[in-house]
Write a protein that holds these residues in place. Structure first.
Motif, short mmCIF file in Angstrom:
data_model
loop_
_atom_site.label_atom_id
_atom_site.label_comp_id
_atom_site.label_asym_id
_atom_site.label_seq_id
_atom_site.Cartn_x
_atom_site.Cartn_y
_atom_site.Cartn_z
N LEU A 146 41.51 34.82 40.02
CA LEU A 146 41.72 34.13 41.24
C LEU A 146 42.33 32.60 40.90
N GLY A 147 41.81 32.14 40.11
CA GLY A 147 42.29 30.65 39.78
C GLY A 147 43.90 30.72 39.38
N VAL A 148 44.41 31.74 38.68
CA VAL A 148 45.76 32.02 38.45
C VAL A 148 46.48 32.33 39.70
N LEU A 149 45.88 33.02 40.52
CA LEU A 149 46.40 33.42 42.04
C LEU A 149 46.64 32.07 42.67
N ARG A 150 45.59 31.26 42.66
CA ARG A 150 45.62 30.03 43.42
C ARG A 150 46.89 29.08 42.89
N SER A 151 46.99 28.96 41.81
CA SER A 151 47.93 28.24 41.19
C SER A 151 49.41 28.64 41.60
N GLY A 152 49.42 30.02 41.68
CA GLY A 152 50.77 30.72 41.95
C GLY A 152 51.01 30.13 43.53
N GLU A 153 49.89 30.36 44.19
CA GLU A 153 49.98 29.91 46.00
C GLU A 153 50.67 28.39 45.98
N GLU A 154 49.98 27.56 45.09
CA GLU A 154 50.50 26.14 45.17
C GLU A 154 51.70 25.92 44.62
N PHE A 155 52.34 26.82 43.88
CA PHE A 155 53.50 26.61 43.19
C PHE A 155 54.49 27.01 44.22
N ALA A 208 31.81 39.64 34.82
CA ALA A 208 32.73 40.35 35.96
C ALA A 208 33.23 39.07 36.68
N LEU A 209 32.39 38.35 37.41
CA LEU A 209 32.36 37.16 38.09
C LEU A 209 33.30 36.03 37.43
N THR A 210 32.99 35.97 36.26
CA THR A 210 33.75 34.73 35.23
C THR A 210 35.11 35.42 35.27
N ARG A 226 36.93 34.76 38.50
CA ARG A 226 37.28 33.48 38.87
C ARG A 226 38.51 33.13 38.17
N GLU A 227 38.71 33.47 37.01
CA GLU A 227 39.82 32.92 36.08
C GLU A 227 41.10 33.75 36.88
N GLU A 278 44.99 44.41 36.59
CA GLU A 278 44.18 43.78 36.03
C GLU A 278 42.91 43.83 36.64
N MET A 279 42.92 43.75 38.02
CA MET A 279 41.55 43.97 39.05
C MET A 279 40.74 45.11 38.77
N HIS A 280 41.63 46.17 38.52
CA HIS A 280 41.07 47.46 38.25
C HIS A 280 40.39 47.40 36.91
N ASP A 281 40.89 46.89 35.70
CA ASP A 281 40.43 46.88 34.59
C ASP A 281 39.13 45.97 34.43
N VAL A 282 39.34 45.06 35.14
CA VAL A 282 38.14 43.73 35.20
C VAL A 282 37.00 44.42 36.13
N VAL A 283 37.17 44.87 37.12
CA VAL A 283 36.04 45.38 38.05
C VAL A 283 35.64 46.65 37.68
N ALA A 284 36.56 47.68 37.37
CA ALA A 284 36.05 49.09 37.28
C ALA A 284 34.99 49.33 36.02
N HIS A 285 35.32 48.63 34.81
CA HIS A 285 34.54 48.73 33.56
C HIS A 285 33.35 47.94 33.82
N ARG A 286 33.49 46.55 34.27
CA ARG A 286 32.00 46.03 34.44
C ARG A 286 31.15 46.61 35.37
N VAL A 287 31.73 46.85 36.45
CA VAL A 287 30.77 47.29 37.61
C VAL A 287 30.40 48.76 37.33
N SER A 288 31.13 49.77 36.49
CA SER A 288 30.88 50.97 36.11
C SER A 288 29.34 50.73 35.11
N LEU A 289 29.20 49.71 34.40
CA LEU A 289 28.18 49.58 33.46
C LEU A 289 27.10 49.06 34.18
#
Length: 441
Positions: free
Chosen positions: A269-278, A261-263, A266-267, A217-228
């Motif tokens: 990372l929010g899921v990851l934080r929820s997983g850490e709290e769980f 890309a930032l949005t 953030r979404e 997911e990180m690759h898909d989000v970052v690679a495309h947006r940052v490439s553009l």
């Protein structure tokens, strides 16, 4: 060798001397053997008088016979046989009672226990019947009669055989039941340990799957947006002085790409934080072992909440995705075949990511090449194809100096394979590159 079952230990060793499991058992057997030897020695005096033997012979014979009780745990059959042998001498009743109890409580076959108990019963009955008939047991004239001798013999025979045998059978059955329960408890403990190990393996596998999915997911989000963003930045640098208006538009596009890309980051990372709290909550509150596997699955499901909720990208945004690439200077056309309809969120997201990654690869490796994006809605599947022509200039591929980790095609193949689809990629005869995928609807 027939044992009583008392000589076995849970640890597999012995804490007492010789064949005894504990010192307490050894002391008990020595005490019983001493009491039996004294009893038989005293009764040996009467036996010596009746048999016209020297007194010392009777005492030594009785003491030797009574001391056999010392080996009752190892050879209970021998103890009972010795009692049957000395029963005609009217001695060894303590040895007989204890020997029958030990034999009945042992693991000896029931037929042996029944046979020796019957022989002991017969021996005691005959001895007391003969003694009573011969008048050695005196009785008052008011109670004498033909019934007295068999009654006395039967009472003594039953009293010396039935209680110890019944008590021994009960104790032996209870001991075997306790051993069976201990074995079942040990088996359950081993099964629980195996379940815990398997649950840990499943949790580790789930964590590995989540790491792979998040990396994808990180690759898909970052690679495309940052490439553009890099492409627009390069164009901005080229036209900043010649065409200020175009430079402003490119700068606005770079800003939009960065915010998108930032949005998305953030979404995620929010899921990851929820997983850490769980996970932390699960560590604080103890859970049953049976729930360990469910907790791992729940953690995996929690990290997939964004995709399953339908908030991720969908096919309706495909035109916007193509427009972003076109705004970055790519000549790209989109064609859609079949009746447009909605699919499961995971199917639409995977199809979107495949097209997104394919366009990103064109930006990286074939900048300026004309690209064709085709989407086909079929009865039971959805197919997509992204094909680019050779770049107009041989050096255009590295003009933007975009790095490549080589994980894009692998990630697309894994995504499609997870849904039971087929993914194919490779060079075309014309020198371009083609990415094709078919996903069951």
């Amino acid at each position: 060798m027939t044992t009583t079952g008392e000589v076995r230990t849970e640890a597999g060793g012995r804490a007492g001397p010789w064949w005894w499991d504990r010192w307490r058992g050894a002391v008990l057997d020595w005490g019983l053997a001493l009491a039996s030897a004294v009893e038989c020695a005293v009764e040996g005096v009467s036996f010596a008088e009746r048999a016209a033997l020297p007194l010392g012979v009777g005492v030594v014979f009785g003491a030797g016979a009574g001391s056999v009780l010392l080996v009752r745990r190892m050879w209970p059959v021998a103890v009972v046989l010795v009692f049957i042998a000395v029963a005609p001498a009217q001695m060894g009743y303590l040895m007989g009672v204890v020997g029958l109890y030990t034999l009945a409580a042992s693991e000896a076959p029931r037929r042996i226990i029944g046979a020796l108990s019957g022989m002991s019963f017969a021996a005691v009955f005959i001895v007391w019947f003969v003694e009573t008939t011969q008048g050695n047991v005196r009785a008052d004239s008011a109670v004498t009669g033909d019934w007295f001798a068999p009654f006395m013999a039967l009472t003594m025979a039953i009293g010396t055989t039935a209680p110890p045998v019944l008590l021994g059978l009960y104790v032996g059955a209870r001991r075997r039941l306790m051993e069976s329960l201990r074995e079942r408890a040990d088996s359950l403990e081993r099964e629980l340990q195996l379940l815990a190990e398997r649950a840990e393996e499943r949790a580790e596998w789930a964590r590995g799957e989540e790491r792979t999915r998040i990396a994808r997911e990180m690759h898909d989000v970052v690679a495309h947006r940052v490439s553009l963003m890099v492409v627009h930045a390069a164009a901005l640098q080229a036209v900043a002085r010649k065409d200020p208006e175009k430079a402003v538009r490119n700068a606005a596009l770079v800003g939009d790409m960065g915010r998108q890309a930032l949005t998305e980051l953030r979404e995620m990372l929010g899921v990851l934080r929820s997983g850490e709290e769980f996970s932390s909550q699960r560590r604080v509150e103890p859970v049953p072992l049976a729930a360990v596997g469910a907790a791992a699955a729940a953690a995996a499901a929690a990290s997939r909440a964004e995709d399953e909720s339908g908030e991720g990208p969908c096919l309706a945004e495909l035109e916007e995705l193509v427009g972003q690439s076109a705004a970055a200077g790519m000549v790209v056309d989109l064609s859609v075949e079949g009746e447009v309809r909605s699919y499961a969120a995971e199917v639409e997201q995977t199809a979107y990511r495949v097209v997104q990654e394919a366009l990103t690869n064109v930006h990286k490796h074939a900048a300026g090449a004309k690209t064709h994006v085709r989407l086909a809605h079929r009865a039971a599947e959805i197919a997509m194809q992204v094909e680019n022509e050779p770049p107009p200039e041989p050096g255009a591929a590295g003009a933007a100096r975009l790095p490549s980790g080589g994980n894009g095609l692998l990630g697309m193949k894994e995504r499609v394979a997870e849904l039971g689809g087929v993914f194919v990629s490779g060079s075309t005869e014309a020198g371009g590159f083609r990415v094709s995928a078919v996903i069951p609807a």
